[in-house]
Write an enzyme that holds these catalytic residues in place. Sequence first.
Site, PDB file in Angstrom:
ATOM      1  CE  LYS A 194      55.827 -40.883  32.173  1.00  0.00           C
ATOM      2  NZ  LYS A 194      55.060 -39.655  32.060  1.00  0.00           N
ATOM      3  CE  LYS A 248      56.992 -37.386  26.042  1.00  0.00           C
ATOM      4  NZ  LYS A 248      55.820 -37.124  26.923  1.00  0.00           N
ATOM      5  CE  LYS A 285      52.658 -43.234  32.945  1.00  0.00           C
ATOM      6  NZ  LYS A 285      52.468 -41.833  32.742  1.00  0.00           N
TER       7      LYS A 285
HETATM    8  C1  PBG Z   1      53.304 -37.382  30.326  1.00  0.00           C
HETATM    9  C2  PBG Z   1      52.457 -38.546  30.678  1.00  0.00           C
HETATM   10  C3  PBG Z   1      52.374 -39.708  29.925  1.00  0.00           C
HETATM   11  C4  PBG Z   1      51.498 -40.547  30.582  1.00  0.00           C
HETATM   12  C5  PBG Z   1      51.050 -39.891  31.721  1.00  0.00           C
HETATM   13  N1  PBG Z   1      51.672 -38.637  31.771  1.00  0.00           N
HETATM   14  C6  PBG Z   1      52.959 -40.068  28.613  1.00  0.00           C
HETATM   15  C7  PBG Z   1      54.351 -39.756  28.328  1.00  0.00           C
HETATM   16  O1  PBG Z   1      55.210 -39.754  29.204  1.00  0.00           O
HETATM   17  O2  PBG Z   1      54.592 -39.500  27.176  1.00  0.00           O
HETATM   18  C8  PBG Z   1      51.146 -41.908  30.073  1.00  0.00           C
HETATM   19  C9  PBG Z   1      49.947 -42.539  30.620  1.00  0.00           C
HETATM   20  C10 PBG Z   1      49.465 -43.696  29.850  1.00  0.00           C
HETATM   21  O3  PBG Z   1      50.067 -44.171  28.861  1.00  0.00           O
HETATM   22  O4  PBG Z   1      48.382 -44.162  30.207  1.00  0.00           O
HETATM   23  N2  PBG Z   1      53.602 -36.500  31.311  1.00  0.00           N
END
Ligand code: PBG
Length: 332
Positions: A199, A223, A254
């Site tokens: 991620k 983050k 992702k």
């Molecule tokens: C956070 C989380 C995020 C998404 C899914 N879970 C955003 C982030 O990491 O700030 C993003 C999903 C998307 O943008 O569709 N746990």
Amino acid sequence: MSGSFPRTRMRRNRLSQWSRCLVAEATLCVTDLIWPVFVEEGQNVESQVPSMPEVSRYSLDLLIPKVKEAARLGIPAVALFPVVPEDLKTQDGKEAYNPNNLMCRAIQAIKQEVPEIGIIGDVALDPYTSHGQDGLVVDEKVINDETVEILCKQACMQAKAGVDMVAPSDMMDGRIAMIRDYLDMNDYKDTQILAYSAKYCSAFYGPFRDAVGSAGNLKGVGKETYQMNPANAKEALREIEMDINEGADVVMVKPGMPYLDIVRCAADNFNVPIFAYQVSGEYAMIKAASNNGWLDYDKVIIESLLAFKRAGATAILSYAAMDVARIIKQNG
Ligand code: PBG
């Protein structure tokens, strides 16, 4: 080995529809799709997400018929994300493991009303923390091991509510092994784990943070101390390998479209199912351009997801899942 012109004419196989079908290398099916949904408190509430045109947050009573419709269309699973009221957000995010929180109630209700659909529960603290980070913050640092302890409790509460698959999306180290052990210890041996392994620290998550109301709380702080640097590919393979070793049933890459090289690498290197997430910003780009008349939505959304399949994704999370299911059905 490939032939040469003029004996070989690449266009021959492309001349008719039936032939193009038979030589297709990848296909996109309704059964490849996972629909991410936002659930909020209240009765009869549907609130649109301004940065995600045509995506809404639903209160549970309105969400259930939508999930039924998804099941009827043949979508195998939904991924649930809660919109937590501001007054329940705290420094330590303890609402995350309240057995009666919105998430657990949504899981129970969907299990009861639409038992045939798979439920994937997001495991992370960001919807529950007043600072919007995915972990506990001490001295302005997101601390790892104490966060993982909370994630274990959160995953366990979701399992108890009936979730089929927990999806830790926080990128803390060592969480997959800890969650697996904790679930097993509590007799949730069959609860699957979808590890958000690769991620990235992406600005494509912006509209999602608007949707769950964490954007404002983050106050410009990023983050990047836990999510991955978009510059790195080898590191993604290391993350994936570690999560497989820790007991992940499925791994995730992702965002999706900007990271299809990672999906391909993962598919080539590991024998596990790989899910990829067409995130909020990807959806927003395609939808906004389509609503402006600049792109053909139906064609572009199918093409974008077919690219995920070509890259080696086993399944795809997309906010367009319901649209895509309808488009696929229409085209027979
Ligand atoms: C956070 C989380 C995020 C998404 C899914 N879970 C955003 C982030 O990491 O700030 C993003 C999903 C998307 O943008 O569709 N746990």
